[in-house]
Design a protein around this motif. Structure first.
Motif, PDB file in Angstrom:
ATOM      1  N   ILE A 227       0.860  -1.179   0.000  1.00 43.18           N
ATOM      2  CA  ILE A 227       0.000   0.000   0.000  1.00 43.18           C
ATOM      3  C   ILE A 227       0.900   1.233   0.000  1.00 43.18           C
ATOM      4  O   ILE A 227       1.791   1.354   0.853  1.00 43.18           O
ATOM      5  N   GLN A 228       0.648   2.087  -0.968  1.00 41.55           N
ATOM      6  CA  GLN A 228       1.470   3.298  -1.075  1.00 41.55           C
ATOM      7  C   GLN A 228       0.944   4.350  -0.102  1.00 41.55           C
ATOM      8  O   GLN A 228      -0.274   4.544   0.013  1.00 41.55           O
ATOM      9  N   CYS A 229       1.853   5.020   0.580  1.00 45.61           N
ATOM     10  CA  CYS A 229       1.455   6.038   1.553  1.00 45.61           C
ATOM     11  C   CYS A 229       1.054   7.308   0.820  1.00 45.61           C
ATOM     12  O   CYS A 229       1.869   8.228   0.620  1.00 45.61           O
ATOM     13  N   GLU A 230      -0.183   7.372   0.369  1.00 46.70           N
ATOM     14  CA  GLU A 230      -0.683   8.543  -0.358  1.00 46.70           C
ATOM     15  C   GLU A 230      -2.181   8.661  -0.153  1.00 46.70           C
ATOM     16  O   GLU A 230      -2.801   7.794   0.477  1.00 46.70           O
ATOM     17  N   VAL A 261       2.301  -4.179   3.362  1.00 42.45           N
ATOM     18  CA  VAL A 261       3.578  -3.448   3.366  1.00 42.45           C
ATOM     19  C   VAL A 261       3.304  -2.015   2.957  1.00 42.45           C
ATOM     20  O   VAL A 261       2.760  -1.769   1.872  1.00 42.45           O
ATOM     21  N   LEU A 262       3.681  -1.097   3.807  1.00 41.00           N
ATOM     22  CA  LEU A 262       3.505   0.316   3.480  1.00 41.00           C
ATOM     23  C   LEU A 262       4.726   0.788   2.707  1.00 41.00           C
ATOM     24  O   LEU A 262       5.864   0.647   3.167  1.00 41.00           O
ATOM     25  N   THR A 263       4.476   1.291   1.495  1.00 41.00           N
ATOM     26  CA  THR A 263       5.581   1.641   0.601  1.00 41.00           C
ATOM     27  C   THR A 263       5.628   3.150   0.356  1.00 41.00           C
ATOM     28  O   THR A 263       4.652   3.864   0.577  1.00 41.00           O
ATOM     29  N   MET A 264       6.778   3.561  -0.137  1.00 39.06           N
ATOM     30  CA  MET A 264       7.013   4.973  -0.522  1.00 39.06           C
ATOM     31  C   MET A 264       6.659   5.907   0.627  1.00 39.06           C
ATOM     32  O   MET A 264       6.051   6.958   0.443  1.00 39.06           O
ATOM     33  N   THR A 290       8.018  -2.818   9.366  1.00 37.04           N
ATOM     34  CA  THR A 290       8.934  -2.134   8.455  1.00 37.04           C
ATOM     35  C   THR A 290       8.173  -1.231   7.497  1.00 37.04           C
ATOM     36  O   THR A 290       7.215  -1.665   6.856  1.00 37.04           O
ATOM     37  N   LEU A 291       8.608   0.016   7.418  1.00 41.34           N
ATOM     38  CA  LEU A 291       8.061   0.951   6.436  1.00 41.34           C
ATOM     39  C   LEU A 291       9.087   1.085   5.317  1.00 41.34           C
ATOM     40  O   LEU A 291      10.273   1.304   5.591  1.00 41.34           O
ATOM     41  N   ILE A 292       8.638   0.913   4.081  1.00 41.06           N
ATOM     42  CA  ILE A 292       9.574   1.049   2.957  1.00 41.06           C
ATOM     43  C   ILE A 292       9.635   2.540   2.587  1.00 41.06           C
ATOM     44  O   ILE A 292       8.637   3.132   2.204  1.00 41.06           O
ATOM     45  N   PRO A 293      10.802   3.142   2.722  1.00 38.21           N
ATOM     46  CA  PRO A 293      10.879   4.594   2.476  1.00 38.21           C
ATOM     47  C   PRO A 293      10.787   4.926   0.990  1.00 38.21           C
ATOM     48  O   PRO A 293      11.135   4.103   0.144  1.00 38.21           O
ATOM     49  N   ARG A 294      10.316   6.123   0.695  1.00 39.24           N
ATOM     50  CA  ARG A 294      10.444   6.621  -0.681  1.00 39.24           C
ATOM     51  C   ARG A 294      11.924   6.902  -0.904  1.00 39.24           C
ATOM     52  O   ARG A 294      12.545   7.615  -0.113  1.00 39.24           O
ATOM     53  N   SER A 295      12.483   6.301  -1.924  1.00 39.86           N
ATOM     54  CA  SER A 295      13.929   6.390  -2.092  1.00 39.86           C
ATOM     55  C   SER A 295      14.293   6.380  -3.573  1.00 39.86           C
ATOM     56  O   SER A 295      13.833   5.521  -4.335  1.00 39.86           O
ATOM     57  N   VAL A 296      15.097   7.347  -3.950  1.00 41.74           N
ATOM     58  CA  VAL A 296      15.530   7.432  -5.347  1.00 41.74           C
ATOM     59  C   VAL A 296      16.318   6.181  -5.720  1.00 41.74           C
ATOM     60  O   VAL A 296      16.194   5.649  -6.829  1.00 41.74           O
ATOM     61  N   ARG A 297      17.112   5.683  -4.803  1.00 40.27           N
ATOM     62  CA  ARG A 297      17.930   4.495  -5.101  1.00 40.27           C
ATOM     63  C   ARG A 297      17.039   3.300  -5.452  1.00 40.27           C
ATOM     64  O   ARG A 297      17.360   2.527  -6.347  1.00 40.27           O
ATOM     65  N   LEU A 298      15.915   3.161  -4.752  1.00 37.37           N
ATOM     66  CA  LEU A 298      14.987   2.055  -5.062  1.00 37.37           C
ATOM     67  C   LEU A 298      14.422   2.202  -6.469  1.00 37.37           C
ATOM     68  O   LEU A 298      14.244   1.212  -7.176  1.00 37.37           O
ATOM     69  N   SER A 299      14.137   3.438  -6.865  1.00 34.30           N
ATOM     70  CA  SER A 299      13.554   3.615  -8.201  1.00 34.30           C
ATOM     71  C   SER A 299      14.613   3.501  -9.295  1.00 34.30           C
ATOM     72  O   SER A 299      14.298   3.180 -10.437  1.00 34.30           O
TER      73      SER A 299
END
Ligand code: ATP
Ligand code: MG
Length: 383
Positions: A227-230, A261-264, A290-299
């Protein structure tokens, strides 16, 4: 010097997989016995013609616990890997990123992991470094032509991480399978004899609730929903969960929603905090810590054909997926609240504050008008 000698060595000293020979190598490894040794599943010789698909044979070959096409067992057999579907019909929420990076993080811990790309977009295949030209036998042939899944398994550059790739052809499978017998159980059948040779089989689902997702849910023991945090975090979730219930009732009583899983996640925004609180309210202990951070490296990582664990192992994204893998490896949790099915809000909006009220007067955006209507809107509410 042979072609194999010219390939760059892998970190473990093994040569890299050949660009076009991955299927063969991967099949040999996938068929290799685990500890304790087990006989490998029978496969045809590599150069033989694929066997013609026989729908009747797929039923005749079903395991004793099944009646017709419908498995009756509510528990997964103990001596095989966990099949985990990563699904959410909402697009771009981080399904493929999670399938690849969770898979790679589990593989790093020594587990044998197979990621099956169930999406015609092929993003998980790309994210594991397998170009479209390298994808010879794919999910399409496995589902539509009944080819053994063992023939489609490919090695990746990450030790212990294997892939069944997809191409755009898979889009045709949804249509071709419509008229076929036992069409929802194709993946379940295909994974029989494969899942024993892996610790985890992760299914990257497409952004729809069509036959490819249904095949994945029918085959899976567990469902992880990113689930995207938006604002629209919860959009469509009620519908997804109703489908999960239908699959549980009609195709696969083993299926459990084991994780959200909460993403971004962007810790700088108040909205992200509110989404986390809202999702935890509905799903309780099913939400991973675990919260998956918004991350440029992941993208960036998929562009280099690498999971984050090799692309930038020290990054926050890599650390987050390693932490998520540790939670997943603990096994399914006991759930403190039942799976919600109905009355899910569609959007999560920041609680209006006096300052925001002032801003809203100057901000006639759609989001602002929703904020005025309240914290969140439920299906069927007057708009
Ligand atoms: P689809 O529904 O199209 O299959 P998806 O749910 O699989 O999409 P991804 O492809 O994983 O979503 O991610 C969508 C986009 O967001 C991609 O460009 C991806 O690189 C990026 N992305 C995913 N997770 C993160 C993150 N944690 N931080 C930054 N970017 C991310
Ligand atoms: Mg995807």
């Amino acid at each position: 010097m042979s072609l194999e000698d010219e390939r760059p060595p892998r970190p473990d000293g093994e040569p890299s997989p050949p660009p076009d020979g991955g299927v063969q190598r991967a099949r040999q490894e996938a068929d290799a016995p685990r500890e304790p040794p087990e006989p490998p599943p029978p496969t045809p010789p590599p150069d033989s013609d694929p066997p013609a698909y026989n729908p009747q044979a797929s039923v005749e070959g079903s395991v004793p616990e099944t009646v017709g096409a419908v498995p009756r067992t509510a528990e997964a057999p103990v001596d095989r890997g966990r099949i985990i579907a990563v699904a959410n019909q909402k697009g771009g929420v981080g399904k493929s990123t999670t399938a690849v990076n969770l898979g790679a993080a589990l593989a790093e811990s020594g587990a044998r992991v197979l990621v099956v790309d169930m999406d015609p977009q092929g993003n998980a295949s790309t994210g594991m470094g397998i170009s479209p030209q390298q994808r010879e036998i794919t999910t399409y042939q496995v589902l539509a032509a009944g080819l053994p899944a063992t023939r489609a398994i490919m090695e990746t550059a990450v030790e212990n991480l294997f892939a069944i790739t997809s191409t755009i052809d898979l889009a045709g499978a949804e249509i071709e399978l419509v008229s076929q017998f036992s069409r929802e159980m194709r993946l379940t059948r295909a994974l029989e004899g494969v899942v024993e040779t892996f610790d985890y089989v992760i299914l990257d689902c497409p952004p729809s609730l069509g036959l490819l997702t249904v095949n994945s849910l029918a085959a899976a023991d567990e469902l992880i929903v990113p689930i995207q945090c938006e604002y629209y975090a919860l959009e469509g979730l009620g519908q997804l969960l109703r489908n999960v219930r239908l699959v549980q009732q009609n195709l696969n009583p083993r299926l459990r929603l084991t994780g959200i899983v909460l993403t971004m996640y962007d810790s700088r925004t108040k909205l992200a905090e509110q989404v986390v609180a809202e999702v935890r309210k509905y799903f309780g202990g099913r939400v991973y810590d675990t919260l998956i951070p918004r991350s440029v490296r992941l993208s960036e990582a998929p562009g280099y054909g690498q999971p984050i664990t090799t692309y930038d192992p020290s990054s926050k994204g890599a650390q987050a997926y390693l932490a998520l893998a540790a939670e997943v490896a603990e096994g399914p949790r006991d759930f403190d609240i039942p799976m919600p099915t109905e009355d899910m809000p569609e959007v999560v909006l920041p609680e209006p504050t006096p300052e925001m009220d002032g801003e809203e007067e100057r901000e006639p955006s759609e989001a602002a008008s929703r904020r005025r209507r309240g914290l969140f809107r439920r299906k069927g509410d007057e708009s």
